[in-house]
Design a protein around this motif. Structure first.
Motif, PDB file in Angstrom:
ATOM      1  N   SER A  88       0.828  -1.206   0.000  1.00  0.00           N
ATOM      2  CA  SER A  88       0.000   0.000   0.000  1.00  0.00           C
ATOM      3  C   SER A  88       0.862   1.257   0.000  1.00  0.00           C
ATOM      4  O   SER A  88       0.533   2.254  -0.655  1.00  0.00           O
ATOM      5  CB  SER A  88      -0.922  -0.001   1.224  1.00  0.00           C
ATOM      6  OG  SER A  88      -1.720   1.153   1.268  1.00  0.00           O
ATOM      7  N   ILE A  89       1.986   1.225   0.724  1.00  0.00           N
ATOM      8  CA  ILE A  89       2.920   2.357   0.719  1.00  0.00           C
ATOM      9  C   ILE A  89       3.441   2.588  -0.695  1.00  0.00           C
ATOM     10  O   ILE A  89       3.499   3.723  -1.186  1.00  0.00           O
ATOM     11  CB  ILE A  89       4.090   2.102   1.691  1.00  0.00           C
ATOM     12  CG1 ILE A  89       3.604   2.172   3.144  1.00  0.00           C
ATOM     13  CG2 ILE A  89       5.216   3.124   1.472  1.00  0.00           C
ATOM     14  CD1 ILE A  89       4.655   1.737   4.156  1.00  0.00           C
TER      15      ILE A  89
ATOM     16  N   LEU B  83      10.559  -0.530   5.306  1.00  0.00           N
ATOM     17  CA  LEU B  83      11.834  -0.907   4.704  1.00  0.00           C
ATOM     18  C   LEU B  83      11.641  -1.785   3.474  1.00  0.00           C
ATOM     19  O   LEU B  83      12.307  -1.604   2.445  1.00  0.00           O
ATOM     20  CB  LEU B  83      12.708  -1.625   5.741  1.00  0.00           C
ATOM     21  CG  LEU B  83      13.210  -0.761   6.906  1.00  0.00           C
ATOM     22  CD1 LEU B  83      13.953  -1.617   7.926  1.00  0.00           C
ATOM     23  CD2 LEU B  83      14.111   0.367   6.407  1.00  0.00           C
ATOM     24  N   SER B  84      10.735  -2.752   3.556  1.00  0.00           N
ATOM     25  CA  SER B  84      10.510  -3.642   2.409  1.00  0.00           C
ATOM     26  C   SER B  84       9.882  -2.896   1.236  1.00  0.00           C
ATOM     27  O   SER B  84      10.149  -3.216   0.071  1.00  0.00           O
ATOM     28  CB  SER B  84       9.635  -4.827   2.814  1.00  0.00           C
ATOM     29  OG  SER B  84       8.400  -4.399   3.350  1.00  0.00           O
ATOM     30  N   SER B  85       9.087  -1.862   1.536  1.00  0.00           N
ATOM     31  CA  SER B  85       8.504  -1.071   0.450  1.00  0.00           C
ATOM     32  C   SER B  85       9.584  -0.372  -0.362  1.00  0.00           C
ATOM     33  O   SER B  85       9.429  -0.137  -1.562  1.00  0.00           O
ATOM     34  CB  SER B  85       7.515  -0.040   1.000  1.00  0.00           C
ATOM     35  OG  SER B  85       8.185   1.012   1.691  1.00  0.00           O
ATOM     36  N   GLY B  86      10.704  -0.043   0.283  1.00  0.00           N
ATOM     37  CA  GLY B  86      11.799   0.625  -0.414  1.00  0.00           C
ATOM     38  C   GLY B  86      12.415  -0.248  -1.497  1.00  0.00           C
ATOM     39  O   GLY B  86      12.775   0.238  -2.579  1.00  0.00           O
ATOM     40  N   LEU B  87      12.527  -1.536  -1.237  1.00  0.00           N
ATOM     41  CA  LEU B  87      13.083  -2.455  -2.237  1.00  0.00           C
ATOM     42  C   LEU B  87      12.152  -2.575  -3.442  1.00  0.00           C
ATOM     43  O   LEU B  87      12.603  -2.625  -4.591  1.00  0.00           O
ATOM     44  CB  LEU B  87      13.319  -3.823  -1.596  1.00  0.00           C
ATOM     45  CG  LEU B  87      14.283  -3.849  -0.403  1.00  0.00           C
ATOM     46  CD1 LEU B  87      14.383  -5.251   0.171  1.00  0.00           C
ATOM     47  CD2 LEU B  87      15.664  -3.329  -0.807  1.00  0.00           C
TER      48      LEU B  87
ATOM     49  N   ARG C 288      14.097   6.023   4.563  1.00  0.00           N
ATOM     50  CA  ARG C 288      13.282   5.032   5.278  1.00  0.00           C
ATOM     51  C   ARG C 288      13.987   4.548   6.548  1.00  0.00           C
ATOM     52  O   ARG C 288      13.339   4.307   7.579  1.00  0.00           O
ATOM     53  CB  ARG C 288      12.970   3.852   4.355  1.00  0.00           C
ATOM     54  CG  ARG C 288      11.849   4.139   3.361  1.00  0.00           C
ATOM     55  CD  ARG C 288      11.790   3.063   2.284  1.00  0.00           C
ATOM     56  NE  ARG C 288      10.505   3.009   1.607  1.00  0.00           N
ATOM     57  CZ  ARG C 288      10.116   3.820   0.637  1.00  0.00           C
ATOM     58  NH1 ARG C 288      10.941   4.766   0.210  1.00  0.00           N
ATOM     59  NH2 ARG C 288       8.919   3.689   0.083  1.00  0.00           N
ATOM     60  N   VAL C 289      15.301   4.409   6.477  1.00  0.00           N
ATOM     61  CA  VAL C 289      16.068   3.992   7.647  1.00  0.00           C
ATOM     62  C   VAL C 289      15.986   5.062   8.738  1.00  0.00           C
ATOM     63  O   VAL C 289      15.813   4.752   9.928  1.00  0.00           O
ATOM     64  CB  VAL C 289      17.539   3.725   7.264  1.00  0.00           C
ATOM     65  CG1 VAL C 289      18.372   3.401   8.504  1.00  0.00           C
ATOM     66  CG2 VAL C 289      17.632   2.589   6.248  1.00  0.00           C
TER      67      VAL C 289
END
Length: 490
Positions: free
Chosen positions: A50-51, A272-276, A86-87
């Protein structure tokens, strides 16, 4: 009508199906917690997708290929900054948001500074989010007009109305789960479009790769330092970090997704996973743009494109086989609707929580829910009007990001003052925010400094001025108190 009948049928089926899917969640809306936080019962992977979907609008789907078509892959330098931001959010902001139950990002400002700055930050969000979203919604008209020749008003109205229906009824649960479905649709549609593109080019992907590499279209890094170049390694890493820290850490549209997580851990994993996924997604969009550049070198268009934003929609309509074109147009509309539904819900939540309920805290739960839905409708009308007013802008992706970046600097600076310092005062933070906003407006309107630096400059100015103003204010208060004490002793 330029689309094949099969394509039109696919688009209509998609629009009806996604609206009905969103309406499935209306029965679960019994309180503001349900409506705005989905009862904090959403798995982390759905929040992550969703992000990504909320971060991806029609601007992204048609604008990012346009950037590669005109330039190269330098935009990815900004995405690397997105990952770093994000970090920072996971380390600084998420722990603050999970201290007690919050509905909006700006309740943190109220808890740290007070009511006045709470209202200012909430108001800035409402104004800038609405303005930026107007540009995003207008991008829908570009796609629909290229595909069907339909009027600007009609195309925007259809997408706005259908999105409004399921957002109005289903609240945040409908927003998130439709986001998940729509993300798979627009990514799948883009992949299908890219594969089709490689088959239309003689020699396929090897030929595209060879030509674009020779022309420098695949270049990612530019290590020169300049405040006037939009995409460099330094503006991307630093500017992208500040931009994402602001957009995902202080903007209610994104923070609301972090707040629906079951706990801090799920919120962090989702972000964090959305960044990948974002990195892979932008790479895909840029590959499409590079492929289109080579395709139109081999098969020049009959008329020159009015802007690079029209290249991908035009290719979809004119060269993609029937059925596939409908899927791609549906994919672009999916990105638009996911972003729009997120904006409507976040604007409604901020209006209710940060303004109305501060004035009428005794309002019953049933009335609160009804008013929240009413606010959703009002914001739908506002965004519709702003979309029509945005038709004369430049490149849609960069225009939308520029508008948001102007306000993000001041917002991020205030949040950093509240989280990182104990000496900052409300009056000092307000002074800093006003200076940061004024400077960013000046940079935007009267200089050629790249928009990628706006948030960094604005946040740094807000933080520095706010901190110094707070110290000066405390010093004056101490002197006044000392003088009063001395007067009492005499």
């Amino acid at each position: 009508m330029r689309l094949h009948t099969l394509d039109v049928a696919i688009i209509v089926v998609y629009l009806i199906a996604i609206t009905l899917f969103g309406l499935r969640f209306r029965k679960s809306q019994r309180s503001l917690r349900d409506y705005f936080l989905a009862d904090r019962n959403i798995p982390w992977w759905a929040i992550a997708l969703s992000i990504v979907a909320a971060e991806t609008s029609t601007l992204t789907v048609i604008g990012t290929p346009g950037i590669a078509y005109d330039g190269n892959f330098g935009f990815l330098q900004l995405v690397f900054g997105y990952l770093l931001g994000r970090v920072v959010i996971c380390a600084i902001f998420i722990p603050q948001y999970f201290r007690g139950e919050m509905f909006t990002a700006y309740q943190l400002i109220d808890r740290r500074f007070g009511k006045t700055l709470h209202r200012i930050t909430s108001g800035v969000f409402l104004a800038t989010r609405a303005a930026a979203e107007g540009v995003r919604v207008w991008a829908v008209a570009i796609v629909v007009h290229v595909a069907t020749g339909a009027s600007d008003i009609g195309s925007v109205a259809i997408v706005m109305l259908l999105t409004l229906i399921y957002t109005f009824e289903g609240g945040m649960a409908a927003v998130i789960w439709t986001d998940v479905v729509q993300m798979f649709i627009y990514v799948g549609g883009t992949i299908a479009g890219f594969v089709t593109l490689t088959h239309l080019v003689p020699g396929g992907w090897p030929a595209i790769h060879a030509a674009t590499a020779t022309a420098g279209k695949l270049q990612v890094f530019d290590f020169s330092f300049s405040f006037f170049k939009t995409y460099t390694f330094w503006s991307g890493l630093i500017g992208g970090m500040f931009l994402t820290t602001a957009s995902h850490g202080t903007d209610q549209l994104m923070v609301q997704r972090l707040l629906v997580a079951r706990n801090q851990r799920d919120s962090r994993v989702a972000l964090l996973s959305s960044g990948l996924v974002i990195l892979a997604q932008f790479t895909l969009f840029l590959l499409v743009g590079a492929g289109l550049w080579y395709f139109y070198r081999l098969f020049p268009p009959a008329t020159k494109f009015a802007s690079a934003d029209r290249v991908f929609p035009t290719f979809t309509v004119e060269h993609i086989p029937p059925g596939m074109a409908g899927l791609l147009i549906a994919a672009i509309l999916a990105a638009a609707m996911s972003n729009l539904s997120a904006a409507l819900n976040s604007l409604s939540s901020t209006t209710m929580i940060d303004f109305y309920l501060r004035l009428r805290p005794e309002t019953s739960e049933r009335t609160r829910l009804g008013l929240s839905r009413g606010a959703t409708i009002v914001w739908g009308v506002v965004l519709f009007a702003l979309a029509l007013a945005s038709r004369h802008g430049g490149k849609v992706l960069e225009t939308g990001l520029s508008i948001a970046s102007v306000a993000y600097g001041g917002l991020l600076g205030v949040f950093l003052l509240g989280v990182l310092t104990r000496r900052a005062t409300q009056s000092g933070a307000i002074a800093g925010m006003l200076c940061g906003l004024a400077l960013n407006i000046y940079l935007w309107k009267w200089t050629h400094i790249a928009w990628t630096w706006y948030v960094t400059i604005g946040a740094s100015t807000t933080f520095l001025v706010g901190y110094l103003a707070s110290l000066a204010g405390r010093s004056r208060e101490s002197q006044t108190a000392a003088a009063a004490a001395e007067e009492r002793t005499h």
